[in-house]
Motif scaffolding. Sequence first.
Motif, mmCIF file in Angstrom:
data_model
loop_
_atom_site.group_PDB
_atom_site.id
_atom_site.type_symbol
_atom_site.label_atom_id
_atom_site.label_comp_id
_atom_site.label_asym_id
_atom_site.label_seq_id
_atom_site.Cartn_x
_atom_site.Cartn_y
_atom_site.Cartn_z
ATOM 1 N N GLY A 46 -0.745 10.876 9.661
ATOM 2 C CA GLY A 46 -2.487 11.318 9.234
ATOM 3 C C GLY A 46 -3.742 10.702 10.169
ATOM 4 N N ARG A 47 -3.253 9.066 10.159
ATOM 5 C CA ARG A 47 -4.298 8.594 11.089
ATOM 6 C C ARG A 47 -4.189 8.595 12.331
ATOM 7 N NH1 ARG A 47 -2.006 3.925 7.849
ATOM 8 N NH2 ARG A 47 -1.061 3.309 9.652
ATOM 9 N N GLU A 48 -3.256 9.189 12.836
ATOM 10 C CA GLU A 48 -2.976 9.554 14.382
ATOM 11 C C GLU A 48 -3.889 10.745 14.493
ATOM 12 O OE1 GLU A 48 0.797 9.406 15.465
ATOM 13 O OE2 GLU A 48 1.342 7.268 15.568
ATOM 14 N N ARG A 49 -3.777 11.676 13.434
ATOM 15 C CA ARG A 49 -4.436 12.921 13.599
ATOM 16 C C ARG A 49 -6.001 12.777 13.455
ATOM 17 N NH1 ARG A 49 -0.073 14.688 10.767
ATOM 18 N NH2 ARG A 49 -1.148 14.672 8.767
ATOM 19 N N GLY A 50 -6.197 11.646 12.489
ATOM 20 C CA GLY A 50 -7.627 11.333 12.285
ATOM 21 C C GLY A 50 -8.553 10.674 13.610
ATOM 22 N N LEU A 51 -7.558 10.038 14.560
ATOM 23 C CA LEU A 51 -8.049 9.214 15.549
ATOM 24 C C LEU A 51 -8.779 10.175 16.515
ATOM 25 C CD1 LEU A 51 -5.134 6.674 16.291
ATOM 26 C CD2 LEU A 51 -7.290 6.033 15.362
ATOM 27 N N GLU A 52 -8.254 11.314 16.570
ATOM 28 C CA GLU A 52 -8.976 12.472 17.228
ATOM 29 C C GLU A 52 -9.986 13.217 16.739
ATOM 30 O OE1 GLU A 52 -5.835 14.872 18.246
ATOM 31 O OE2 GLU A 52 -4.608 13.434 19.590
ATOM 32 N N SER A 53 -10.484 12.724 15.633
ATOM 33 C CA SER A 53 -11.389 13.570 14.916
ATOM 34 C C SER A 53 -12.720 12.866 15.088
ATOM 35 C CB SER A 53 -11.383 13.379 13.252
ATOM 36 O OG SER A 53 -10.207 14.250 13.149
ATOM 37 N N ARG A 58 0.664 -1.084 0.102
ATOM 38 C CA ARG A 58 0.098 0.000 -0.135
ATOM 39 C C ARG A 58 0.774 1.278 -0.069
ATOM 40 N NH1 ARG A 58 -2.651 -3.312 3.752
ATOM 41 N NH2 ARG A 58 -1.932 -2.052 5.516
ATOM 42 N N TYR A 59 2.083 1.029 0.234
ATOM 43 C CA TYR A 59 2.947 2.463 0.567
ATOM 44 C C TYR A 59 4.139 2.238 -0.448
ATOM 45 C CZ TYR A 59 0.310 2.648 4.629
ATOM 46 O OH TYR A 59 -0.929 2.675 5.437
ATOM 47 N N GLY A 99 10.698 4.628 3.819
ATOM 48 C CA GLY A 99 9.220 4.598 4.297
ATOM 49 C C GLY A 99 8.685 6.020 4.967
ATOM 50 N N ALA A 100 9.052 7.050 4.160
ATOM 51 C CA ALA A 100 8.480 8.303 4.452
ATOM 52 C C ALA A 100 7.077 8.235 4.341
ATOM 53 C CB ALA A 100 9.239 9.430 4.011
ATOM 54 N N CYS A 101 6.451 7.613 3.244
ATOM 55 C CA CYS A 101 5.025 7.652 2.655
ATOM 56 C C CYS A 101 4.419 6.838 3.808
ATOM 57 C CB CYS A 101 5.017 7.044 1.302
ATOM 58 S SG CYS A 101 3.346 6.590 0.751
ATOM 59 N N GLU A 102 4.710 5.865 4.560
ATOM 60 C CA GLU A 102 4.241 4.853 5.399
ATOM 61 C C GLU A 102 4.040 5.945 6.605
ATOM 62 O OE1 GLU A 102 4.480 0.790 7.765
ATOM 63 O OE2 GLU A 102 6.075 1.389 6.183
ATOM 64 N N ARG A 103 5.139 6.513 6.858
ATOM 65 C CA ARG A 103 5.260 7.453 8.205
ATOM 66 C C ARG A 103 3.965 8.643 8.236
ATOM 67 N NH1 ARG A 103 10.883 6.658 7.793
ATOM 68 N NH2 ARG A 103 10.818 8.546 6.934
#
Length: 361
Positions: free
Chosen positions: A28-35, A12-13, A19-23
Amino acid sequence: MPQPAPGVRAVRYCQDGDGACERSARDGRERGLESQGLTGQVAWTWEMVDRLEGAADRLAGALMSELSVAGVERRIADARADAAGHIAIAQRERDASQQQAEAAWREAASARDRADTAERDAASVRAEAGRLTAELDAARRECQDAKDEAEAAGAARLAAERERDRVAAREGELLASLENARSELVALHGRLSEAETLAEGQRVEADAAKRTAEDLRSAVRDAEAKRGQAVADCDQFQARAREFERHNWQLSRTAEELRAAVKALTAERDAARAEADRARRRVDALTAVTDGHRNAWGGGPQPVADREPPTGLHPLPPVNGSPLNGAAPLATDPLAGGRRATDPLATDPRTRNGHRLPHAG
């Protein structure tokens, strides 16, 4: 993103940039967890996917390394070897424990024997100690009895000495008291003689006192009689005082009435003086008018004015052509008698102060 052959995990990456794309995707997912809403739910879903993939990778690694047939057999052999070693160690420890238990049983038996022997020795020692304790108690009691007897003997000796001293002191006191009694007896004999002499004198004084008492009783009876007379006189004086009080009260009332009458007369006198002043001012005014007319006509000499009466009251002018009270207006002037016969103005009822009144008729 090109994918490998089917049956292999999808990529997927991109693999560029270490691994910059994966990081970036993980951040982005960590920021989305708080949404809230769908974004947060999708982020949590991807988080679960990553965790499941990690678990699957670890499970695959374990299957490849440890859960293969060779790996499982190797682990079984290792486990059996460990178990055999542990069993051998346990057997050796069991044998050692059995040996230690047998030694402990033997040691316990010998200890029981020693304990029985020690208990028998202790019983004999206790019996000996009891006997010695009884002997010691008996010796202590005997010693205490001896001490008590010695203390009692010492106390008795001290008491005897104190009693001896007390008896000696009492004997001295009794001797001194006897001497004092003898001297007092001699003094009492002398005082008895003096008392007899004084008693005789007191009898004489008592007789004189009786006579004096009789005289005093007579004087008291006389004083009682005088007191009765004084009481009667006092009653008379009180009656006269009450009569004087009534008389004084009547005099006070009379004085008050007289004061009221004097006040009324004073008021009448003041009113009469005021009326006389008004009449005099009126007469003076009329006299001034008459003098003015006479001066205007060129009249003769002016008669001498009459002196002011001592009472300050002038006779009023005649009413309806008649003199006041049927007499001459100047009849009340005591100084007018000397010139009434020679002065025609003094006898003229129509003149006043040497002037003819204009309204005299």
